[in-house]
Enzyme design. Structure first.
Site, PDB file in Angstrom:
ATOM      1  N   LYS A 201      42.567  48.395  32.243  1.00  0.00           N
ATOM      2  CA  LYS A 201      41.459  48.886  33.067  1.00  0.00           C
ATOM      3  C   LYS A 201      42.017  49.587  34.303  1.00  0.00           C
ATOM      4  O   LYS A 201      41.608  50.689  34.636  1.00  0.00           O
ATOM      5  CB  LYS A 201      40.589  47.686  33.451  1.00  0.00           C
ATOM      6  N   GLU A 207      52.954  44.140  33.691  1.00  0.00           N
ATOM      7  CA  GLU A 207      53.409  43.852  32.326  1.00  0.00           C
ATOM      8  C   GLU A 207      53.084  45.015  31.401  1.00  0.00           C
ATOM      9  O   GLU A 207      53.923  45.479  30.607  1.00  0.00           O
ATOM     10  CB  GLU A 207      52.721  42.594  31.776  1.00  0.00           C
ATOM     11  N   GLY A 259      37.396  42.599  32.942  1.00  0.00           N
ATOM     12  CA  GLY A 259      38.449  42.562  31.930  1.00  0.00           C
ATOM     13  C   GLY A 259      38.175  41.582  30.799  1.00  0.00           C
ATOM     14  O   GLY A 259      38.292  41.919  29.618  1.00  0.00           O
ATOM     15  N   ARG A 260      37.768  40.363  31.134  1.00  0.00           N
ATOM     16  CA  ARG A 260      37.577  39.351  30.087  1.00  0.00           C
ATOM     17  C   ARG A 260      36.272  39.512  29.329  1.00  0.00           C
ATOM     18  O   ARG A 260      35.973  38.711  28.435  1.00  0.00           O
ATOM     19  CB  ARG A 260      37.719  37.946  30.686  1.00  0.00           C
ATOM     20  N   GLU A 345      39.442  31.741  34.104  1.00  0.00           N
ATOM     21  CA  GLU A 345      39.532  32.843  35.068  1.00  0.00           C
ATOM     22  C   GLU A 345      38.162  33.073  35.712  1.00  0.00           C
ATOM     23  O   GLU A 345      38.070  33.515  36.852  1.00  0.00           O
ATOM     24  CB  GLU A 345      40.047  34.128  34.385  1.00  0.00           C
ATOM     25  N   HIS A 376      47.217  16.672  13.343  1.00  0.00           N
ATOM     26  CA  HIS A 376      48.582  16.181  13.152  1.00  0.00           C
ATOM     27  C   HIS A 376      49.437  16.437  14.389  1.00  0.00           C
ATOM     28  O   HIS A 376      50.664  16.437  14.310  1.00  0.00           O
ATOM     29  CB  HIS A 376      49.193  16.849  11.909  1.00  0.00           C
ATOM     30  N   LYS A 505      51.242  37.800  41.498  1.00  0.00           N
ATOM     31  CA  LYS A 505      51.624  39.202  41.227  1.00  0.00           C
ATOM     32  C   LYS A 505      52.372  39.779  42.428  1.00  0.00           C
ATOM     33  O   LYS A 505      53.396  40.436  42.293  1.00  0.00           O
ATOM     34  CB  LYS A 505      50.385  40.063  40.974  1.00  0.00           C
TER      35      LYS A 505
HETATM   36  O1  F6P Z   1      44.894  38.464  34.919  1.00  0.00           O
HETATM   37  C1  F6P Z   1      44.182  39.270  35.791  1.00  0.00           C
HETATM   38  C2  F6P Z   1      43.578  40.458  35.128  1.00  0.00           C
HETATM   39  O2  F6P Z   1      43.070  41.293  36.111  1.00  0.00           O
HETATM   40  C3  F6P Z   1      42.500  40.100  34.111  1.00  0.00           C
HETATM   41  O3  F6P Z   1      41.278  39.846  34.650  1.00  0.00           O
HETATM   42  C4  F6P Z   1      42.542  41.299  33.240  1.00  0.00           C
HETATM   43  O4  F6P Z   1      41.921  41.017  32.031  1.00  0.00           O
HETATM   44  C5  F6P Z   1      44.034  41.519  33.117  1.00  0.00           C
HETATM   45  O5  F6P Z   1      44.537  41.186  34.388  1.00  0.00           O
HETATM   46  C6  F6P Z   1      44.452  42.892  32.709  1.00  0.00           C
HETATM   47  O6  F6P Z   1      44.072  43.866  33.635  1.00  0.00           O
HETATM   48  P1  F6P Z   1      44.137  45.405  33.286  1.00  0.00           P
HETATM   49  O7  F6P Z   1      43.205  45.665  32.147  1.00  0.00           O
HETATM   50  O8  F6P Z   1      43.731  46.118  34.522  1.00  0.00           O
HETATM   51  O9  F6P Z   1      45.558  45.733  32.905  1.00  0.00           O
END
Ligand code: F6P
Length: 540
Positions: A201, A207, A259-260, A345, A376, A505
């Site tokens: 987003k 990452e 995002g979620r 979250e 198990h 972060k």
């Molecule tokens: O973990 C924090 C967060 O902002 C989530 O809410 C989101 O889903 C994820 O990082 C990824 O964010 P982006 O889509 O901006 O890379």
């Protein structure tokens, strides 16, 4: 007396009562269950009778929901009010599946834009699946979605869940910044027939950007234009352009999709490519059915509301610290991880919407694994450990493998057996009789019998559904989204921000120069400094 106080008092009163004793009421199973039946979705049946919730407790829980202003808040969400107050945003992921509806934001219609983006995604997915969009080496055989959190968990979980419907290119998911992840995914692939989707987003997530750059380098070994086979799913069009992605291959979404909650729009592109646009529409349709149910069903008959209230009873009133989610559906193996983000979250907060300290616990720890595997592994603790862990079982009435129907019956038997065992347990008397039948006597009989006692009286809820189709998956995910929303409203939380992920972060950014051999030691604790020194000594 407010509803929380009344619930605490009621808990005291019923603390000696067993759940099993509630079944003296022959109508209990019927009265303490809620269902939804829809032609396209099938049936979803929530049984919460194997909990200590009785009619009085249910009334108090419903009063709690009503008193929290849930109905007004729900309408505010669906109609585009800025209920994400700390970020001053509307929360309109439901618009992404309300395809025949009219939704406005600040007076302007947003549905034309939603439908246009969906159509663009469909055209792209069809062209790719039918081989009109090709790689330099021919038809696209593999799609790699690079994203993390909400830009990974939804599509990754759904692609696995809908395995019987996969008929497009193979889809892979890379999330972790650990180079092992992207290495292992890319290694067997051919860049000439691979499509990379960068799902972010913000297009700044460390990452995802590190993995996207690695993928671009990998592409550049085989392709003269390394971003030729890149797609971006993002709101940050300037950044996707700077990365070199053709604007025609960018699918944008607005800040009113968190995002979620984003699998329903462009973040779901990998899923759409995997199952095809028609099944993706069915997925959206299933969620829309649940939205409608959530918006209109009376609270006591409302699946998300009752699932939320059972959770609030167990965590906030009874004080059970965790919730196990156990899908007896192997293809839902990633659902617990998906729900961890959705629940923790969203509701893992310590201040209320107005900034004051929360007066009660917020999100429980959500965890789980598919059954029967969990049986198990950790069921020993759930049955005989000292902590009570409310379990949420998910179970499909029908599987997708008619030739293996006998195995499905085994699965069903195991799921129902666990719920029964948790509730009834095994009393000392029965354990003693078992040991006596084995020929034990005296102290040894007593000792051995005690190990075989199950205290029982451990609560569980069962979410039974017809079959895991795209529409059913959509409905189930929307059910969980709304459950989290209800819990958040009752607790007075803003479920739509996530400030708690920021600090780590920032510190990672600060630490990186030191880890790379540079400066930055000032003000750091000696533990962290020693760890950095030790890592650098070992790594040479
Ligand atoms: O973990 C924090 C967060 O902002 C989530 O809410 C989101 O889903 C994820 O990082 C990824 O964010 P982006 O889509 O901006 O890379």
């Amino acid at each position: 007396m407010d509803s929380w106080t009344a619930l605490a008092a009621r808990l005291e009163t019923v603390s000696d009562r067993t759940i099993a004793s509630l079944f003296d009421d022959p109508a209990r199973a019927e009265s303490f269950s809620v269902s939804l039946a829809d032609e396209a979705v099938g049936e979803i049946f929530l049984d919460y009778s194997k909990t200590n919730i009785d009619a009085e407790i249910r009334d108090l829980l419903l009063a709690l929901a009503e008193g929290s202003g849930l109905e007004a808040r729900r309408e505010a969400m669906f109609t585009g009010a800025r209920i994400n107050e700390t970020e001053d945003r509307a929360v309109l992921h439901t618009a992404l599946r309300n395809l025949d509806g009219a939704v406005t934001l600040d007076g302007a219609d947003i549905m034309d834009g939603v439908r246009a983006t969906l159509t663009r995604m469909e055209v792209f997915a069809r062209d790719l699946r039918d081989g009109r969009i090709r790689g330099v080496g021919g038809r696209i055989s593999d799609v790699v979605n690079i994203g993390i959190g909400g830009s990974d968990l939804g599509p990754a979980m759904a692609v696995q869940a809908l395995k019987p419907y996969l008929d497009g290119p193979r889809c892979h998911f890379v999330s972790n910044v650990d180079g092992a992840h992207i290495h292992d995914v890319l290694e067997p692939l051919n860049p000439e027939t691979t499509l990379i989707i960068v799902a972010s987003k913000t297009f700044t997530t460390q990452e995802t950007m590190a993995n996207a750059q690695t993928a671009r380098d990998w592409m550049s070994r085989g392709l003269s234009d390394p971003t030729r086979q890149f797609v971006a799913l993002s709101s940050a069009l300037d950044k996707t352009a700077a990365f070199g992605i053709d604007p025609a291959r960018v699918f944008g979404f607005e800040d009113w999709v968190g995002g979620r909650f984003s699998v329903w729009g462009p973040i779901g592109l990998s899923l759409m490519i995997a199952i095809g646009p028609d099944h993706f529409r069915a997925f959206l349709g299933g969620a829309a059915v649940m939205d409608q149910h959530f918006r209109t069903a009376p609270l006591a008959q409302n699946l998300p509301v009752m699932l939320a209230l059972s959770g609030l009873w167990h965590h906030q009133v009874c004080g059970y610290p965790t919730r196990a989610v156990i899908p007896y559906d192997q293809r839902l193996a990633r659902l617990p991880a998906y729900l961890q983000q959705l629940e923790m979250e969203s509701n893992g907060k310590r201040v209320a919407m107005d900034g004051s300290d929360l007066k009660r616990p917020s999100s429980p720890v959500v965890w789980g694994e598919p059954g029967t595997n969990g049986q198990h592994a950790f069921f020993q603790m759930i049955h005989q450990g000292t902590a009570t862990v409310p379990c949420e079982f998910l179970l499909a009435a029908c599987g997708h493998e008619p030739a293996l129907a006998h195995q499905h019956r085994l699965l069903v038997a195991n799921c129902l057996a666990q719920a029964e065992a948790l509730m009834h347990g095994r009393p000392l008397k029965t354990a003693r009789a078992m040991m006596k039948a084995r020929g034990l006597t005296g102290k040894e009989l007593e000792r051995q019998a005690r190990h075989r006692v199950f205290p029982g009286n451990r609560p569980s809820v069962m979410l039974l559904y017809s079959r895991l189709t795209p529409a059913m998956l959509g409905a189930l995910l929307a059910l969980y989204e709304h459950r989290v929303f209800v819990e958040g409203v009752v607790l007075g939380i803003n479920s739509f921000d996530q400030w708690g992920v920021e600090l780590g972060k920032e510190l990672a950014q600060q630490l990186l120069p030191m880890i790379e051999g540079g400066s930055g030691a000032e003000g750091r604790d000696s533990s962290t400094l020693r760890l950095i020194e030790t890592i650098s000594r070992i790594a040479g």
